[in-house]
Design a protein around this motif. Structure first.
Motif, short mmCIF file in Angstrom:
data_model
loop_
_atom_site.label_atom_id
_atom_site.label_comp_id
_atom_site.label_asym_id
_atom_site.label_seq_id
_atom_site.Cartn_x
_atom_site.Cartn_y
_atom_site.Cartn_z
N ARG A 153 0.89 -1.16 0.00
CA ARG A 153 0.00 0.00 0.00
C ARG A 153 0.93 1.21 0.00
NH1 ARG A 153 -4.80 0.39 -0.20
NH2 ARG A 153 -5.36 -1.59 0.72
N LEU A 154 0.73 2.09 -0.96
CA LEU A 154 1.60 3.25 -1.14
C LEU A 154 1.72 4.04 0.16
CD1 LEU A 154 3.18 4.44 -3.49
CD2 LEU A 154 1.23 5.88 -3.99
N GLY A 155 2.96 4.21 0.60
CA GLY A 155 3.24 4.96 1.81
C GLY A 155 2.95 4.24 3.11
N LYS A 156 2.45 3.02 3.04
CA LYS A 156 2.08 2.28 4.25
C LYS A 156 2.90 1.02 4.45
CE LYS A 156 -1.47 4.97 5.11
NZ LYS A 156 -1.49 5.92 6.18
N GLY A 157 3.45 0.47 3.36
CA GLY A 157 4.27 -0.73 3.49
C GLY A 157 3.60 -1.97 2.94
N THR A 158 4.19 -3.10 3.27
CA THR A 158 3.80 -4.39 2.71
C THR A 158 2.43 -4.85 3.17
OG1 THR A 158 6.13 -5.02 2.62
CG2 THR A 158 4.53 -6.80 2.48
N ILE A 159 1.63 -5.28 2.19
CA ILE A 159 0.35 -5.93 2.47
C ILE A 159 0.58 -7.43 2.56
CG2 ILE A 159 -1.95 -6.44 1.53
CD1 ILE A 159 -1.80 -3.66 0.14
N GLY A 160 1.43 -7.94 1.65
CA GLY A 160 1.72 -9.37 1.66
C GLY A 160 2.73 -9.73 0.58
N THR A 161 3.18 -10.97 0.62
CA THR A 161 4.15 -11.48 -0.36
C THR A 161 3.39 -12.16 -1.48
OG1 THR A 161 5.81 -11.80 1.37
CG2 THR A 161 6.13 -13.01 -0.70
N LEU A 162 3.69 -11.78 -2.72
CA LEU A 162 3.06 -12.39 -3.88
C LEU A 162 3.85 -13.59 -4.38
CD1 LEU A 162 2.07 -9.18 -5.89
CD2 LEU A 162 0.59 -10.62 -4.47
N ALA A 163 5.18 -13.48 -4.38
CA ALA A 163 6.03 -14.56 -4.89
C ALA A 163 7.37 -14.50 -4.16
CB ALA A 163 6.23 -14.42 -6.39
N PRO A 164 8.04 -15.65 -4.01
CA PRO A 164 9.32 -15.66 -3.30
C PRO A 164 10.44 -14.94 -4.05
CG PRO A 164 8.86 -17.81 -4.23
CD PRO A 164 7.63 -16.97 -4.45
N ASN A 165 10.26 -14.78 -5.37
CA ASN A 165 11.28 -14.08 -6.18
C ASN A 165 10.64 -13.61 -7.47
OD1 ASN A 165 11.54 -16.30 -8.20
ND2 ASN A 165 12.28 -17.39 -6.37
N LEU A 166 11.37 -12.79 -8.19
CA LEU A 166 10.84 -12.17 -9.41
C LEU A 166 10.64 -13.19 -10.53
CD1 LEU A 166 9.89 -9.64 -10.82
CD2 LEU A 166 12.29 -9.04 -11.24
N ALA A 167 11.55 -14.13 -10.68
CA ALA A 167 11.40 -15.14 -11.74
C ALA A 167 10.10 -15.92 -11.54
CB ALA A 167 12.61 -16.07 -11.77
N THR A 168 9.81 -16.31 -10.33
CA THR A 168 8.58 -17.05 -10.04
C THR A 168 7.36 -16.19 -10.35
OG1 THR A 168 9.68 -18.36 -8.36
CG2 THR A 168 7.28 -18.24 -8.22
N PHE A 169 7.39 -14.93 -9.98
CA PHE A 169 6.29 -14.02 -10.28
C PHE A 169 6.04 -13.95 -11.78
CE2 PHE A 169 4.81 -9.74 -11.42
CZ PHE A 169 3.63 -9.67 -10.68
N LEU A 170 7.11 -13.77 -12.57
CA LEU A 170 6.97 -13.66 -14.02
C LEU A 170 6.49 -14.97 -14.64
CD1 LEU A 170 10.20 -11.61 -14.79
CD2 LEU A 170 7.84 -10.75 -14.72
N GLN A 171 6.95 -16.09 -14.11
CA GLN A 171 6.56 -17.40 -14.65
C GLN A 171 5.10 -17.71 -14.37
OE1 GLN A 171 9.51 -19.69 -12.60
NE2 GLN A 171 11.06 -19.36 -14.16
N ARG A 172 4.56 -17.21 -13.28
CA ARG A 172 3.18 -17.52 -12.89
C ARG A 172 2.16 -16.47 -13.35
NH1 ARG A 172 4.39 -19.65 -6.74
NH2 ARG A 172 5.48 -21.56 -7.38
N ALA A 173 2.64 -15.33 -13.81
CA ALA A 173 1.74 -14.27 -14.27
C ALA A 173 1.13 -14.65 -15.61
CB ALA A 173 2.51 -12.95 -14.38
N GLU A 174 -0.10 -14.27 -15.81
CA GLU A 174 -0.81 -14.54 -17.06
C GLU A 174 -1.05 -13.22 -17.79
OE1 GLU A 174 -1.80 -17.37 -18.60
OE2 GLU A 174 -0.73 -18.48 -17.06
N PRO A 175 -0.72 -13.17 -19.07
CA PRO A 175 -0.99 -11.96 -19.85
C PRO A 175 -2.49 -11.69 -19.92
CG PRO A 175 0.48 -13.43 -21.05
CD PRO A 175 -0.03 -14.19 -19.87
#
Length: 180
Positions: A153-175
């Motif tokens: 949340r902008l200016g408030k900090g982390t809401i939660g973790t989406l992925a353990p790393n960027l490669a995993t995030f990109l691999q699991r994202a759907e266009p």
């Protein structure tokens, strides 16, 4: 893990094109990009990710902030000139940011410095924005210490973790296809 970011990003670009064809970006004749493929039509231009001859880096950003920048940041933003890419990640609709040309890459670096200075002012951990959300008060960020992909949340900090790393995030994202 950052050595897996570039191939994951390339695969995501290819996945988008297989699903939806040539991606489009807003056309601005004063900001040409080597990624542009076709002449502009109705204010849009088709693009294809352009591999930079020399990868961009964030050493200058780290130096300005006296901070070691997580290498995944340069892996994401330093290898291509491309348009932003609409994605869905586990039901969250986001727009993955990409630099359009060298001037845009430099603006991105300046904005990352500004984001980091705000994080420091608010005594929040070091993160780097990588995608925007439909809700303008939320951002997808990269944790500078762990490399995890976070929802903030902008200016408030982390809401939660989406992925353990960027490669995993990109691999699991759907266009997500273009909206009419």
């Amino acid at each position: 893990m950052q050595n897996q970011v570039v191939p994951a990003l390339a695969a995501l670009f290819e996945h988008y094109q297989r699903c939806y064809g040539q991606p489009l970006a807003e056309h601005d004749a004063s900001e040409p990009s080597p990624a542009e493929q076709l002449p502009a039509h109705q204010g849009k231009v088709a693009w294809h990710p352009y591999v930079r001859p020399e990868p961009g880096h964030f050493n200058n950003v780290g130096h300005a902030l006296n901070l070691t920048v997580h290498p995944s940041l340069a892996a994401l933003f330093g290898h291509y000139y491309a348009g932003h890419l609409p994605l869905c990640y586990k039901g969250l609709f986001v727009t993955l940011l990409q630099p359009w040309n060298e001037a845009d890459f430099e603006r991105l670096q300046q904005n990352q410095i500004g984001h980091q200075l705000m994080q420091q002012k608010l005594t929040l951990p070091a993160t780097w924005f990588i995608a925007t959300c439909r809700d303008e008060h939320r951002l997808v960020t990269l944790d500078n210490t762990t490399g995890a992909v976070l929802l903030e949340r902008l200016g408030k900090g982390t809401i939660g973790t989406l992925a353990p790393n960027l490669a995993t995030f990109l691999q699991r994202a759907e266009p997500v296809g273009p909206t009419i």
